[in-house]
Design a protein around this motif. Structure first.
Motif, PDB file in Angstrom:
ATOM      1  N   ALA A  30       0.822  -1.210   0.000  1.00  0.00           N
ATOM      2  CA  ALA A  30       0.000   0.000   0.000  1.00  0.00           C
ATOM      3  C   ALA A  30       0.857   1.261   0.000  1.00  0.00           C
ATOM      4  O   ALA A  30       0.392   2.333  -0.425  1.00  0.00           O
ATOM      5  CB  ALA A  30      -0.926   0.005   1.210  1.00  0.00           C
ATOM      6  N   LEU A  31       2.084   1.144   0.476  1.00  0.00           N
ATOM      7  CA  LEU A  31       2.957   2.316   0.560  1.00  0.00           C
ATOM      8  C   LEU A  31       3.424   2.799  -0.808  1.00  0.00           C
ATOM      9  O   LEU A  31       3.708   3.985  -0.993  1.00  0.00           O
ATOM     10  CB  LEU A  31       4.178   2.001   1.435  1.00  0.00           C
ATOM     11  CG  LEU A  31       3.897   1.659   2.896  1.00  0.00           C
ATOM     12  CD1 LEU A  31       5.182   1.227   3.585  1.00  0.00           C
ATOM     13  CD2 LEU A  31       3.281   2.848   3.620  1.00  0.00           C
ATOM     14  N   LYS A  32       3.494   1.878  -1.745  1.00  0.00           N
ATOM     15  CA  LYS A  32       4.004   2.223  -3.071  1.00  0.00           C
ATOM     16  C   LYS A  32       3.088   3.232  -3.763  1.00  0.00           C
ATOM     17  O   LYS A  32       1.867   3.120  -3.747  1.00  0.00           O
ATOM     18  CB  LYS A  32       4.137   0.970  -3.932  1.00  0.00           C
ATOM     19  CG  LYS A  32       5.143  -0.041  -3.372  1.00  0.00           C
ATOM     20  CD  LYS A  32       5.213  -1.292  -4.223  1.00  0.00           C
ATOM     21  CE  LYS A  32       6.221  -2.285  -3.637  1.00  0.00           C
ATOM     22  NZ  LYS A  32       6.276  -3.529  -4.437  1.00  0.00           N
ATOM     23  N   ASN A  61      12.592   4.425   8.349  1.00  0.00           N
ATOM     24  CA  ASN A  61      13.448   4.130   7.196  1.00  0.00           C
ATOM     25  C   ASN A  61      12.958   2.902   6.438  1.00  0.00           C
ATOM     26  O   ASN A  61      13.115   2.811   5.215  1.00  0.00           O
ATOM     27  CB  ASN A  61      14.895   3.927   7.645  1.00  0.00           C
ATOM     28  CG  ASN A  61      15.587   5.237   7.995  1.00  0.00           C
ATOM     29  OD1 ASN A  61      15.178   6.306   7.524  1.00  0.00           O
ATOM     30  ND2 ASN A  61      16.635   5.165   8.804  1.00  0.00           N
ATOM     31  N   GLU A  62      12.349   1.952   7.149  1.00  0.00           N
ATOM     32  CA  GLU A  62      11.784   0.772   6.490  1.00  0.00           C
ATOM     33  C   GLU A  62      10.629   1.170   5.572  1.00  0.00           C
ATOM     34  O   GLU A  62      10.452   0.586   4.493  1.00  0.00           O
ATOM     35  CB  GLU A  62      11.314  -0.236   7.536  1.00  0.00           C
ATOM     36  CG  GLU A  62      12.435  -0.875   8.327  1.00  0.00           C
ATOM     37  CD  GLU A  62      11.928  -1.786   9.424  1.00  0.00           C
ATOM     38  OE1 GLU A  62      10.687  -1.924   9.548  1.00  0.00           O
ATOM     39  OE2 GLU A  62      12.753  -2.368  10.147  1.00  0.00           O
ATOM     40  N   TYR A  63       9.860   2.152   5.995  1.00  0.00           N
ATOM     41  CA  TYR A  63       8.769   2.652   5.148  1.00  0.00           C
ATOM     42  C   TYR A  63       9.339   3.306   3.895  1.00  0.00           C
ATOM     43  O   TYR A  63       8.805   3.134   2.791  1.00  0.00           O
ATOM     44  CB  TYR A  63       7.920   3.660   5.924  1.00  0.00           C
ATOM     45  CG  TYR A  63       6.946   3.054   6.894  1.00  0.00           C
ATOM     46  CD1 TYR A  63       5.572   3.107   6.672  1.00  0.00           C
ATOM     47  CD2 TYR A  63       7.387   2.425   8.061  1.00  0.00           C
ATOM     48  CE1 TYR A  63       4.660   2.563   7.575  1.00  0.00           C
ATOM     49  CE2 TYR A  63       6.491   1.873   8.969  1.00  0.00           C
ATOM     50  CZ  TYR A  63       5.142   1.945   8.721  1.00  0.00           C
ATOM     51  OH  TYR A  63       4.245   1.396   9.613  1.00  0.00           O
ATOM     52  N   SER A  94      10.302   6.080  -1.469  1.00  0.00           N
ATOM     53  CA  SER A  94      11.249   7.134  -1.091  1.00  0.00           C
ATOM     54  C   SER A  94      10.623   8.525  -1.147  1.00  0.00           C
ATOM     55  O   SER A  94      11.221   9.500  -0.685  1.00  0.00           O
ATOM     56  CB  SER A  94      12.475   7.092  -2.010  1.00  0.00           C
ATOM     57  OG  SER A  94      12.090   7.293  -3.376  1.00  0.00           O
ATOM     58  N   GLU A  95       9.395   8.622  -1.683  1.00  0.00           N
ATOM     59  CA  GLU A  95       8.728   9.919  -1.793  1.00  0.00           C
ATOM     60  C   GLU A  95       7.984  10.304  -0.504  1.00  0.00           C
ATOM     61  O   GLU A  95       7.494  11.426  -0.381  1.00  0.00           O
ATOM     62  CB  GLU A  95       7.723   9.895  -2.953  1.00  0.00           C
ATOM     63  CG  GLU A  95       8.366   9.626  -4.316  1.00  0.00           C
ATOM     64  CD  GLU A  95       9.402  10.681  -4.685  1.00  0.00           C
ATOM     65  OE1 GLU A  95       9.120  11.873  -4.471  1.00  0.00           O
ATOM     66  OE2 GLU A  95      10.494  10.307  -5.157  1.00  0.00           O
ATOM     67  N   ILE A  96       7.899   9.384   0.440  1.00  0.00           N
ATOM     68  CA  ILE A  96       7.234   9.688   1.703  1.00  0.00           C
ATOM     69  C   ILE A  96       8.031  10.773   2.427  1.00  0.00           C
ATOM     70  O   ILE A  96       9.248  10.672   2.571  1.00  0.00           O
ATOM     71  CB  ILE A  96       7.140   8.434   2.595  1.00  0.00           C
ATOM     72  CG1 ILE A  96       6.253   7.370   1.927  1.00  0.00           C
ATOM     73  CG2 ILE A  96       6.592   8.783   3.975  1.00  0.00           C
ATOM     74  CD1 ILE A  96       6.231   6.048   2.673  1.00  0.00           C
TER      75      ILE A  96
END
Length: 314
Positions: A253-255, A276-278, A283-285
């Motif tokens: 879901a993070l993608k 950092n795991e997220y 990487s845009e978070i």
């Protein structure tokens, strides 16, 4: 009837009666101060039970979602509301199974809370809010935002849950634990031990706060009282949490999420590592960090957190 069996049944009945009496005493002592009754709000009649919520201020809507824990509720945000309501309409919600919301005997799943946020936003807020979720509530808030891409303007999660722990699924051991907590008398007794006053105090000292000198005894009492509202029915949420029913893998879901912001407390163990795991999945978070705070900066450093949230929402 065999004398030994009769003796055993008499002792068992007496033991259960004693445990029941202890449960009643704990419920009484936990609610003696009646602290949570001072929180005024409204009720949203949802399909699975009545949901307590508050609405304050004027402006763009913000929905504040407390940590998913039977002792937590919307008062988790009381120290921040006065800051946010100056520029925004601030909604807080007691999740099903928490605070003054209903605590039905059901399985509390991640998707159940996705449904709650979706329906509450569409039927009560009736606008596109920014949502701020604390701790373990971040998982179903992120899933909700992913499943309904236009529901939230922005999603902010404070001290998000470890991604690996969210992948734990129900198994034989966790299901047995769930069944024990669901039992009327024994389950209530186990629940009362789990949310013993001393355990609440230790959680504040070792997890919620970085600086113990800032801990408010009133908030400790409020958490203790809230855990025991509803005559121990908070155990149904706890049993689902311990049974891993509230977990869900959110890595996928993070993608491609472009409206997600994560806030970490530098003094909360492994906070930077977990965030950092997220970022490995997206990487845009956008991320931000607070110093001198632990798991619940909304209680420990509310002014700093409110300023940071308003900056992220700008």
């Amino acid at each position: 009837m065999n004398k030994k069996l009769k003796h055993f049944l008499v002792l068992s009945s007496a033991s259960l009666a004693g445990v029941h009496a202890i449960n009643k005493l704990i419920q009484y002592t936990a609610s003696m101060k009646n602290l949570t009754s001072s929180y005024s709000g409204n009720y949203y009649k949802w399909r699975y039970g009545n949901i307590f919520y508050t609405k304050q201020g004027k402006g763009e809507p913000i929905l504040l979602v407390h940590d998913l824990n039977p002792s937590s509720a919307s008062y988790e945000w009381t120290r921040m509301i006065k800051k946010l309501e100056k520029t925004n309409t601030v909604y807080t919600i007691d999740l099903l199974g928490c605070g003054h919301s209903d605590k039905p005997e059901i399985i509390y799943s991640n998707y159940l809370f996705v449904q709650l946020l979706t329906d509450f936003t569409n039927e009560v807020i009736k606008a596109q809010p920014c949502v701020v979720a604390s701790g373990t509530s971040g998982s179903f808030t992120i899933m909700c935002g992913k499943m309904h891409e236009n529901l939230f303007k922005k999603i902010i999660v404070i001290n998000p849950e470890n991604l690996k722990s969210l992948t734990a699924s129900p198994n034989t051991q966790s299901e047995l634990l769930k069944r024990l907590f669901d039992c009327p008398i024994i389950g209530t007794f186990m629940y009362n031990i789990w949310f013993h006053k001393r355990h609440i105090d230790e959680t504040f000292e070792n997890k919620y706060y970085n600086n113990r000198a800032l801990i408010s005894s009133k908030f400790e009492d409020i958490y203790y009282e809230s855990a025991h509202l509803g005559n121990g029915k908070g155990r149904f949420l706890l049993s689902s949490i311990l049974g891993h029913y509230t977990n869900i893998s959110i890595a996928h879901a993070l993608k491609d999420m472009n409206n997600l912001y994560l806030i970490g407390s530098r003094d909360y163990p492994n906070s930077v590592q977990m965030i950092n795991e997220y970022l490995l999945h997206n990487s845009e978070i956008e991320t931000a960090y607070l110093s001198n705070a632990a798991y619940l900066p909304q209680l420990e450093v509310p002014d700093k957190l409110a300023e940071l949230i308003l900056m992220l929402l700008d």
